[in-house]
Scaffold this motif. Structure first.
Motif, PDB file in Angstrom:
ATOM      1  N   ASN A   3      -8.877   2.880  -8.113  1.00 18.23           N
ATOM      2  CA  ASN A   3     -10.333   2.725  -7.993  1.00 18.23           C
ATOM      3  C   ASN A   3     -10.797   2.806  -6.728  1.00 18.23           C
ATOM      4  O   ASN A   3     -11.929   2.115  -6.318  1.00 18.23           O
ATOM      5  CB  ASN A   3     -11.067   1.545  -8.819  1.00 18.23           C
ATOM      6  CG  ASN A   3     -10.438   1.225 -10.208  1.00 18.23           C
ATOM      7  OD1 ASN A   3     -10.477   2.242 -11.068  1.00 18.23           O
ATOM      8  ND2 ASN A   3     -10.816  -0.005 -10.761  1.00 18.23           N
ATOM      9  N   ILE A   4      -9.953   3.537  -5.831  1.00 16.53           N
ATOM     10  CA  ILE A   4     -10.398   3.841  -4.470  1.00 16.53           C
ATOM     11  C   ILE A   4     -11.303   4.864  -4.533  1.00 16.53           C
ATOM     12  O   ILE A   4     -10.941   5.912  -5.152  1.00 16.53           O
ATOM     13  CB  ILE A   4      -9.355   4.037  -3.644  1.00 16.53           C
ATOM     14  CG1 ILE A   4      -8.615   2.755  -3.281  1.00 16.53           C
ATOM     15  CG2 ILE A   4      -9.822   4.636  -2.285  1.00 16.53           C
ATOM     16  CD1 ILE A   4      -9.183   1.595  -2.873  1.00 16.53           C
ATOM     17  N   SER A   5     -12.583   4.762  -4.010  1.00 18.30           N
ATOM     18  CA  SER A   5     -13.691   5.849  -4.128  1.00 18.30           C
ATOM     19  C   SER A   5     -13.373   6.868  -2.750  1.00 18.30           C
ATOM     20  O   SER A   5     -14.230   7.927  -3.192  1.00 18.30           O
ATOM     21  CB  SER A   5     -14.987   5.297  -4.109  1.00 18.30           C
ATOM     22  OG  SER A   5     -15.189   4.553  -3.190  1.00 18.30           O
ATOM     23  N   GLU A  59      -1.210   0.162  -1.423  1.00 17.55           N
ATOM     24  CA  GLU A  59      -1.262  -0.760  -2.559  1.00 17.55           C
ATOM     25  C   GLU A  59      -2.050  -2.209  -1.992  1.00 17.55           C
ATOM     26  O   GLU A  59      -2.169  -2.310  -0.674  1.00 17.55           O
ATOM     27  CB  GLU A  59      -0.069  -1.234  -2.747  1.00 17.55           C
ATOM     28  CG  GLU A  59       0.158  -1.809  -4.396  1.00 17.55           C
ATOM     29  CD  GLU A  59      -0.553  -0.913  -5.396  1.00 17.55           C
ATOM     30  OE1 GLU A  59      -1.699  -1.391  -5.672  1.00 17.55           O
ATOM     31  OE2 GLU A  59       0.156  -0.159  -5.723  1.00 17.55           O
ATOM     32  N   VAL A  60      -2.414  -2.919  -2.849  1.00 12.87           N
ATOM     33  CA  VAL A  60      -2.999  -4.281  -2.705  1.00 12.87           C
ATOM     34  C   VAL A  60      -2.165  -5.219  -3.423  1.00 12.87           C
ATOM     35  O   VAL A  60      -1.834  -5.017  -4.443  1.00 12.87           O
ATOM     36  CB  VAL A  60      -4.348  -4.631  -3.011  1.00 12.87           C
ATOM     37  CG1 VAL A  60      -4.795  -6.132  -2.647  1.00 12.87           C
ATOM     38  CG2 VAL A  60      -5.357  -3.665  -1.904  1.00 12.87           C
ATOM     39  N   ILE A  61      -1.676  -6.343  -2.620  1.00 17.37           N
ATOM     40  CA  ILE A  61      -1.028  -7.513  -3.196  1.00 17.37           C
ATOM     41  C   ILE A  61      -1.367  -8.649  -3.119  1.00 17.37           C
ATOM     42  O   ILE A  61      -1.869  -8.950  -2.058  1.00 17.37           O
ATOM     43  CB  ILE A  61       0.589  -7.256  -3.020  1.00 17.37           C
ATOM     44  CG1 ILE A  61       1.302  -8.579  -3.332  1.00 17.37           C
ATOM     45  CG2 ILE A  61       0.700  -7.121  -1.250  1.00 17.37           C
ATOM     46  CD1 ILE A  61       2.837  -8.501  -3.187  1.00 17.37           C
ATOM     47  N   VAL A  62      -1.555  -9.589  -4.092  1.00 17.91           N
ATOM     48  CA  VAL A  62      -2.289 -10.926  -4.235  1.00 17.91           C
ATOM     49  C   VAL A  62      -1.157 -11.713  -4.689  1.00 17.91           C
ATOM     50  O   VAL A  62      -0.648 -11.707  -5.763  1.00 17.91           O
ATOM     51  CB  VAL A  62      -3.516 -10.805  -5.036  1.00 17.91           C
ATOM     52  CG1 VAL A  62      -4.106 -12.305  -5.001  1.00 17.91           C
ATOM     53  CG2 VAL A  62      -4.684  -9.814  -4.522  1.00 17.91           C
ATOM     54  N   VAL A  63      -1.068 -12.735  -3.809  1.00 19.32           N
ATOM     55  CA  VAL A  63      -0.067 -13.822  -4.186  1.00 19.32           C
ATOM     56  C   VAL A  63      -0.698 -14.995  -4.580  1.00 19.32           C
ATOM     57  O   VAL A  63      -1.411 -15.740  -3.927  1.00 19.32           O
ATOM     58  CB  VAL A  63       0.813 -14.084  -2.762  1.00 19.32           C
ATOM     59  CG1 VAL A  63       1.959 -15.036  -3.208  1.00 19.32           C
ATOM     60  CG2 VAL A  63       1.293 -12.861  -2.479  1.00 19.32           C
ATOM     61  N   ASP A  64      -0.495 -15.367  -5.989  1.00 20.80           N
ATOM     62  CA  ASP A  64      -1.166 -16.530  -6.613  1.00 20.80           C
ATOM     63  C   ASP A  64      -0.293 -17.670  -6.595  1.00 20.80           C
ATOM     64  O   ASP A  64       0.902 -17.585  -6.862  1.00 20.80           O
ATOM     65  CB  ASP A  64      -1.412 -16.032  -8.142  1.00 20.80           C
ATOM     66  CG  ASP A  64      -1.882 -16.861  -9.169  1.00 20.80           C
ATOM     67  OD1 ASP A  64      -2.481 -17.935  -8.536  1.00 20.80           O
ATOM     68  OD2 ASP A  64      -1.732 -17.151 -10.335  1.00 20.80           O
ATOM     69  N   LYS A  75      -9.437  -7.151 -13.515  1.00 22.48           N
ATOM     70  CA  LYS A  75      -9.388  -7.126 -12.082  1.00 22.48           C
ATOM     71  C   LYS A  75      -7.936  -7.361 -11.562  1.00 22.48           C
ATOM     72  O   LYS A  75      -7.659  -6.603 -10.740  1.00 22.48           O
ATOM     73  CB  LYS A  75     -10.418  -8.317 -11.818  1.00 22.48           C
ATOM     74  CG  LYS A  75     -11.834  -8.134 -12.318  1.00 22.48           C
ATOM     75  CD  LYS A  75     -12.457  -7.105 -11.355  1.00 22.48           C
ATOM     76  CE  LYS A  75     -14.155  -6.706 -11.658  1.00 22.48           C
ATOM     77  NZ  LYS A  75     -14.569  -5.661 -11.112  1.00 22.48           N
ATOM     78  N   ARG A  76      -7.155  -8.318 -12.074  1.00 22.61           N
ATOM     79  CA  ARG A  76      -5.925  -8.427 -11.547  1.00 22.61           C
ATOM     80  C   ARG A  76      -5.157  -7.230 -11.833  1.00 22.61           C
ATOM     81  O   ARG A  76      -4.171  -6.809 -10.830  1.00 22.61           O
ATOM     82  CB  ARG A  76      -5.120  -9.570 -12.482  1.00 22.61           C
ATOM     83  CG  ARG A  76      -5.885 -10.794 -12.208  1.00 22.61           C
ATOM     84  CD  ARG A  76      -4.968 -11.839 -12.375  1.00 22.61           C
ATOM     85  NE  ARG A  76      -4.120 -12.031 -13.842  1.00 22.61           N
ATOM     86  CZ  ARG A  76      -4.757 -12.545 -14.983  1.00 22.61           C
ATOM     87  NH1 ARG A  76      -6.057 -12.953 -15.009  1.00 22.61           N
ATOM     88  NH2 ARG A  76      -4.154 -12.526 -16.050  1.00 22.61           N
ATOM     89  N   SER A  77      -5.388  -6.519 -12.966  1.00 19.85           N
ATOM     90  CA  SER A  77      -4.583  -5.063 -12.966  1.00 19.85           C
ATOM     91  C   SER A  77      -4.909  -4.034 -11.933  1.00 19.85           C
ATOM     92  O   SER A  77      -4.049  -3.084 -11.755  1.00 19.85           O
ATOM     93  CB  SER A  77      -4.975  -4.401 -14.560  1.00 19.85           C
ATOM     94  OG  SER A  77      -6.187  -3.948 -14.490  1.00 19.85           O
ATOM     95  N   TRP A  81      -0.327  -8.131  -8.673  1.00 18.04           N
ATOM     96  CA  TRP A  81      -0.649  -9.451  -8.917  1.00 18.04           C
ATOM     97  C   TRP A  81       0.812 -10.361  -8.814  1.00 18.04           C
ATOM     98  O   TRP A  81       1.435 -10.302  -9.974  1.00 18.04           O
ATOM     99  CB  TRP A  81      -1.194  -9.861  -9.982  1.00 18.04           C
ATOM    100  CG  TRP A  81      -2.072 -11.422  -9.873  1.00 18.04           C
ATOM    101  CD1 TRP A  81      -1.290 -12.518 -10.583  1.00 18.04           C
ATOM    102  CD2 TRP A  81      -3.048 -12.036  -9.342  1.00 18.04           C
ATOM    103  NE1 TRP A  81      -2.071 -13.548 -10.297  1.00 18.04           N
ATOM    104  CE2 TRP A  81      -3.260 -13.342  -9.627  1.00 18.04           C
ATOM    105  CE3 TRP A  81      -4.148 -10.992  -8.648  1.00 18.04           C
ATOM    106  CZ2 TRP A  81      -4.325 -13.979  -9.309  1.00 18.04           C
ATOM    107  CZ3 TRP A  81      -5.324 -11.874  -8.279  1.00 18.04           C
ATOM    108  CH2 TRP A  81      -5.356 -13.353  -8.543  1.00 18.04           C
ATOM    109  N   VAL A  82       1.152 -11.174  -7.905  1.00 19.05           N
ATOM    110  CA  VAL A  82       2.443 -11.784  -7.888  1.00 19.05           C
ATOM    111  C   VAL A  82       2.167 -13.428  -7.969  1.00 19.05           C
ATOM    112  O   VAL A  82       1.235 -13.813  -7.191  1.00 19.05           O
ATOM    113  CB  VAL A  82       3.247 -11.405  -6.812  1.00 19.05           C
ATOM    114  CG1 VAL A  82       4.407 -12.221  -6.631  1.00 19.05           C
ATOM    115  CG2 VAL A  82       3.610 -10.207  -6.522  1.00 19.05           C
TER     116      VAL A  82
END
Length: 267
Positions: A3-5, A59-64, A75-77, A81-82
């Motif tokens: 979804n990068i515009s 890429e974007v990585i979010v560490v939960d 949104k997480r997809s 999401w780790v």
């Protein structure tokens, strides 16, 4: 990253972040700054929207940190999401050697390092960035290969809600960070970051020299411009927020500041 515009440029970078959200306060010693909304699932939507609008990451990585509240699956997809197996909690009162925030840096930076990108960029979960190609702008103005937010006006030597590390410096930085023996609650992550830019600072920290205020101040003065730069933009946790400027970032936003940021994007 989906979804990068706008088209990605020639600079390849991975954006890392952490995640924690809860309806209960599990850190009584933590002083929560800003409006509670910045620690909510709702805010993640604004954070992700700013990332998608203004940046072009590989890429974007979010560490939960095993948070009870999480963004919606759709949104997480849109990011990697780790999830960690437990919440190590805040740097003022954490479990184990590192706080949850430091663990999110180690995990996301390791992912970036394994991705063969040119830069690792960290944007904290309560930090909003502004300006098309803001990361490219900051990279173009970097000289030392590492850029932190300026600590001027804060109790710490630097700010960490938005920072950038060149890929060839990332292995050494992570190695140095992990070699510091003191826990985050004894030596703050901000001071650990200063130590991690140069191995002799790690040795000094492990000898206890960073407990001396005079020594710490000399290290900041010596290393700025040699081992790291300050970002060419503000503001982080300082104020005021320059909403009229092309590039800026801020964290610990009040409800009014967050609403003003959103309104500016809708114009």
């Amino acid at each position: 990253m989906k979804n990068i515009s706008h088209a990605a440029g020639n600079i390849r970078y991975v954006i890392g972040s952490g995640w924690w959200s809860s309806d209960t306060n599990v850190n009584p010693k933590r002083k929560n700054l800003g409006d509670p909304v910045i620690r909510s699932v709702e805010f993640f939507n604004h954070w992700l929207s700013a990332i998608q609008r203004f940046t072009s990451p590989q890429e974007v990585i979010v560490v939960d940190s095993n948070a009870p509240n999480k963004p919606a699956p759709d949104k997480r997809s849109q990011v990697q999401w780790v999830s960690l197996p437990f919440n190590a909690k805040h740097a003022t009162d954490h479990i184990g050697r590192w706080s949850g925030w430091t663990r999110s840096v180690i995990v996301s930076a390791s992912y970036a390092m394994a991705s063969d990108c040119d830069y690792f960029v960290y944007v904290e979960q309560d930090c909003l960035i502004n300006g098309t190609d803001v990361i490219e702008h900051c990279i173009e103005n970097m000289r030392a290969g590492i850029a932190f937010g300026s600590g001027e006006g804060t109790p710490q030597p630097l700010q960490q809600s938005f920072f950038i590390i060149r890929s060839d410096l990332l292995p050494g930085f992570l190695s140095n960070l992990c070699a510091i023996r003191e826990r985050d609650c004894d030596l703050s992550p901000e001071w650990k970051f200063l130590c991690a830019v140069w191995w002799p600072f790690v040795v000094a920290a492990n000898l206890g020299l960073f407990r001396w205020r005079y020594f710490r101040k000399k290290c900041v003065k010596f290393s700025k411009g040699r081992w790291f730069d300050f970002l060419p933009i503000g503001v982080g946790r300082t104020r005021p927020i320059p909403f009229n400027e092309e590039f800026f970032y801020f964290q610990h936003g009040t409800r009014g500041e967050v609403e003003q940021f959103i309104q500016e994007q809708e114009k």
